[in-house]
Design a protein around this motif. Structure first.
Motif, PDB file in Angstrom:
ATOM      1  N   LEU A 278       0.798  -1.218   0.000  1.00 25.75           N
ATOM      2  CA  LEU A 278       0.000   0.000   0.000  1.00 25.75           C
ATOM      3  C   LEU A 278       0.832   1.269   0.000  1.00 25.75           C
ATOM      4  O   LEU A 278       0.370   2.321  -0.449  1.00 25.75           O
ATOM      5  N   SER A 279       2.061   1.196   0.502  1.00 29.85           N
ATOM      6  CA  SER A 279       2.855   2.411   0.688  1.00 29.85           C
ATOM      7  C   SER A 279       3.840   2.689  -0.437  1.00 29.85           C
ATOM      8  O   SER A 279       4.305   3.816  -0.595  1.00 29.85           O
ATOM      9  N   GLU A 280       4.176   1.668  -1.237  1.00 25.38           N
ATOM     10  CA  GLU A 280       5.154   1.872  -2.313  1.00 25.38           C
ATOM     11  C   GLU A 280       4.475   2.165  -3.634  1.00 25.38           C
ATOM     12  O   GLU A 280       3.364   1.698  -3.903  1.00 25.38           O
ATOM     13  N   ASP A 281       5.154   2.949  -4.465  1.00 26.53           N
ATOM     14  CA  ASP A 281       4.657   3.208  -5.820  1.00 26.53           C
ATOM     15  C   ASP A 281       4.746   1.933  -6.639  1.00 26.53           C
ATOM     16  O   ASP A 281       5.710   1.179  -6.536  1.00 26.53           O
ATOM     17  N   LYS A 282       3.710   1.712  -7.458  1.00 27.62           N
ATOM     18  CA  LYS A 282       3.673   0.510  -8.291  1.00 27.62           C
ATOM     19  C   LYS A 282       4.482   0.706  -9.574  1.00 27.62           C
ATOM     20  O   LYS A 282       4.653   1.820 -10.058  1.00 27.62           O
ATOM     21  N   GLU A 283       4.971  -0.421 -10.101  1.00 25.02           N
ATOM     22  CA  GLU A 283       5.674  -0.362 -11.374  1.00 25.02           C
ATOM     23  C   GLU A 283       4.703   0.076 -12.462  1.00 25.02           C
ATOM     24  O   GLU A 283       3.520  -0.265 -12.435  1.00 25.02           O
ATOM     25  N   GLU A 284       5.221   0.813 -13.415  1.00 22.38           N
ATOM     26  CA  GLU A 284       4.351   1.313 -14.474  1.00 22.38           C
ATOM     27  C   GLU A 284       4.008   0.242 -15.495  1.00 22.38           C
ATOM     28  O   GLU A 284       3.112   0.422 -16.310  1.00 22.38           O
ATOM     29  N   THR A 285       4.696  -0.897 -15.451  1.00 23.13           N
ATOM     30  CA  THR A 285       4.455  -1.959 -16.433  1.00 23.13           C
ATOM     31  C   THR A 285       3.541  -3.047 -15.870  1.00 23.13           C
ATOM     32  O   THR A 285       3.744  -4.219 -16.106  1.00 23.13           O
ATOM     33  N   GLN A 286       2.554  -2.657 -15.085  1.00 20.99           N
ATOM     34  CA  GLN A 286       1.635  -3.636 -14.512  1.00 20.99           C
ATOM     35  C   GLN A 286       0.739  -4.241 -15.597  1.00 20.99           C
ATOM     36  O   GLN A 286       0.404  -3.594 -16.584  1.00 20.99           O
ATOM     37  N   ALA A 287       0.327  -5.478 -15.348  1.00 12.70           N
ATOM     38  CA  ALA A 287      -0.585  -6.156 -16.269  1.00 12.70           C
ATOM     39  C   ALA A 287      -2.025  -5.814 -15.909  1.00 12.70           C
ATOM     40  O   ALA A 287      -2.342  -5.535 -14.747  1.00 12.70           O
ATOM     41  N   ASP A 288      -2.884  -5.830 -16.905  1.00 11.52           N
ATOM     42  CA  ASP A 288      -4.303  -5.585 -16.690  1.00 11.52           C
ATOM     43  C   ASP A 288      -4.932  -6.839 -16.078  1.00 11.52           C
ATOM     44  O   ASP A 288      -4.937  -7.915 -16.699  1.00 11.52           O
ATOM     45  N   LEU A 289      -5.470  -6.709 -14.871  1.00 10.99           N
ATOM     46  CA  LEU A 289      -6.054  -7.855 -14.172  1.00 10.99           C
ATOM     47  C   LEU A 289      -7.534  -8.049 -14.495  1.00 10.99           C
ATOM     48  O   LEU A 289      -8.126  -9.064 -14.109  1.00 10.99           O
ATOM     49  N   LEU A 290      -8.136  -7.096 -15.178  1.00 13.78           N
ATOM     50  CA  LEU A 290      -9.588  -7.127 -15.366  1.00 13.78           C
ATOM     51  C   LEU A 290     -10.118  -8.394 -16.051  1.00 13.78           C
ATOM     52  O   LEU A 290     -11.117  -8.960 -15.582  1.00 13.78           O
ATOM     53  N   PRO A 291      -9.482  -8.878 -17.130  1.00 16.87           N
ATOM     54  CA  PRO A 291     -10.042 -10.079 -17.785  1.00 16.87           C
ATOM     55  C   PRO A 291     -10.168 -11.275 -16.843  1.00 16.87           C
ATOM     56  O   PRO A 291     -11.211 -11.932 -16.805  1.00 16.87           O
ATOM     57  N   VAL A 292      -9.124 -11.540 -16.056  1.00 19.11           N
ATOM     58  CA  VAL A 292      -9.154 -12.676 -15.124  1.00 19.11           C
ATOM     59  C   VAL A 292     -10.154 -12.438 -14.001  1.00 19.11           C
ATOM     60  O   VAL A 292     -10.967 -13.308 -13.667  1.00 19.11           O
ATOM     61  N   VAL A 293     -10.092 -11.246 -13.403  1.00 18.15           N
ATOM     62  CA  VAL A 293     -10.972 -10.918 -12.274  1.00 18.15           C
ATOM     63  C   VAL A 293     -12.443 -11.003 -12.686  1.00 18.15           C
ATOM     64  O   VAL A 293     -13.275 -11.587 -11.984  1.00 18.15           O
ATOM     65  N   LYS A 294     -12.753 -10.422 -13.830  1.00 19.12           N
ATOM     66  CA  LYS A 294     -14.140 -10.384 -14.294  1.00 19.12           C
ATOM     67  C   LYS A 294     -14.649 -11.787 -14.622  1.00 19.12           C
ATOM     68  O   LYS A 294     -15.771 -12.156 -14.257  1.00 19.12           O
ATOM     69  N   LYS A 295     -13.819 -12.576 -15.280  1.00 20.31           N
ATOM     70  CA  LYS A 295     -14.215 -13.948 -15.646  1.00 20.31           C
ATOM     71  C   LYS A 295     -14.498 -14.789 -14.403  1.00 20.31           C
ATOM     72  O   LYS A 295     -15.522 -15.467 -14.304  1.00 20.31           O
ATOM     73  N   ASN A 296     -13.608 -14.724 -13.428  1.00 19.61           N
ATOM     74  CA  ASN A 296     -13.775 -15.520 -12.212  1.00 19.61           C
ATOM     75  C   ASN A 296     -14.970 -15.051 -11.385  1.00 19.61           C
ATOM     76  O   ASN A 296     -15.722 -15.856 -10.832  1.00 19.61           O
TER      77      ASN A 296
END
Length: 358
Positions: A278-296
């Protein structure tokens, strides 16, 4: 000796609100949109059927006490605006959260990253830490109780539904022993009935985080008994691997530290806020989690709806009473008189404690 009656008649006041469309329904209540007649401001009115709540009135009094203590103290907590009662119903008037439920909002997004999940958890945890600082444990944190204030992208996320919350004495821990909450989000100590407190909210945050990153809960099982056994043993995995391949080690570590069986070794809300997830900045090359999250999420929602239907049919065949945990709203709608009819009488009874000021 005073001539006053020991039980004075409740004060009758003219109606101050006009109710509108139904926003949602529960086992004992229905939530309606309402407008304050004098100011024209819109709110949400939780209409609680007195007959259905007979013997459980303390739950409503408790919810009012909790909301009065924390209202307007944190931007991520739903504000109690007013409360009153009529002959048939109790009313809790709160902020109108028009942004919808947390997961429905996620599913409507075009993309969704780990940083989005972290921001949602950070907002929720900030509110939880505020509650804990004020001696309150929520006890029913789950995605359905997290609502957005407005439809805008930058809208505040609000913790709602304080019906199971409790006000605790300072740092007393082994205070609460009643089994409560939603099974999949309940901490082991709740099932053990050995006493529980603020750490149960952090456990629920761990379950919600897991859910936000993959679309299903860590202890999802075929039966309630199997689910409880999994929770007691903290039996969960980051599997299948392809669903978790784009989730960081920091996120997994955060979940592990929230889902610690021993509540004394679990992170506190303030400690959790300092975790690198929660406290660290995230990498800018993150993957889109929406397809997996939405499907499940959609697959499990369909499955559980089918299971609930089968259970309801079986209960009807057995001649039993419908379980309040099942998602069967029509009986609630039927049993809860529409407050619009009472509004037309113009008579509202003032409850003990009086009306809160606008």
């Amino acid at each position: 000796m005073s001539s006053q009656s020991p039980n004075p008649k409740p004060q009758v006041q003219p109606c101050r609100y006009k109710t509108g469309k139904v926003l949602g329904a529960g086992s004992y209540s229905v939530v309606k949109e309402c407008v304050h007649i004098d100011t024209g401001r819109y709110y949400a009115a939780k209409v609680i059927n007195k007959r259905l709540m007979a013997g459980r009135e303390h739950m409503v009094r408790n919810e009012i006490a909790v909301l009065k203590r924390v209202s307007m103290g944190h931007q991520n907590i739903l504000t109690l605006v007013d409360y009153f009662e009529t002959m048939n119903n109790l009313y809790l008037v709160t902020d109108l959260a028009l942004g919808g439920e947390l997961f429905d909002r996620i599913c409507r997004k075009g993309s969704y990253y780990e940083s989005d999940a972290a921001e949602l958890i950070r907002s929720t945890l900030s509110a939880v830490a505020y509650l804990h600082d004020h001696g309150i444990v929520h006890r029913d944190l789950k995605p359905e109780n997290l609502l957005f204030r407005t439809p805008e992208d930058n809208a505040d996320l609000l913790i709602a539904d304080f019906g199971l919350s409790r006000i605790m004495d300072e740092e007393q821990f082994h205070v609460l022993t009643t089994t409560c909450g939603t099974p999949g989000y309940m901490a082991p100590e709740i099932f053990k009935k050995t006493g529980h407190g603020k750490p149960v909210d952090v456990w629920a945050i761990g379950v919600i985080t897991y859910f936000l990153l993959c679309g299903y809960t860590p202890f999802d099982r075929d039966t309630n008994l199997e689910e409880m056994q999994a929770i007691l043993a903290a039996d969960y995995k980051f599997e299948p691997a392809d669903y978790w391949q784009d989730v960081s080690n920091n996120a997994r570590d955060f979940i592990r530290k929230c889902l610690t069986i021993d509540p004394t070794k679990r992170l506190t809300a303030h400690q959790a806020l300092q975790h690198p997830f929660l406290s660290e900045d995230k990498e800018e090359t993150q993957a889109d989690l929406l397809p997996v999250v939405k499907k499940n999420f959609n697959a499990r929602r369909t499955l559980h709806a089918a299971i609930d239907t089968i259970r309801a049919i079986n209960k009807l065949r057995e001649g039993g009473v419908m379980d309040g945990a099942l998602s069967i709203a029509p009986e609630t709608q039927k049993d809860t008189p529409a407050p619009q009819n009472e509004t037309n009488t113009g008579l509202w009874r003032k409850p003990t404690g009086g009306l809160m000021k606008q």
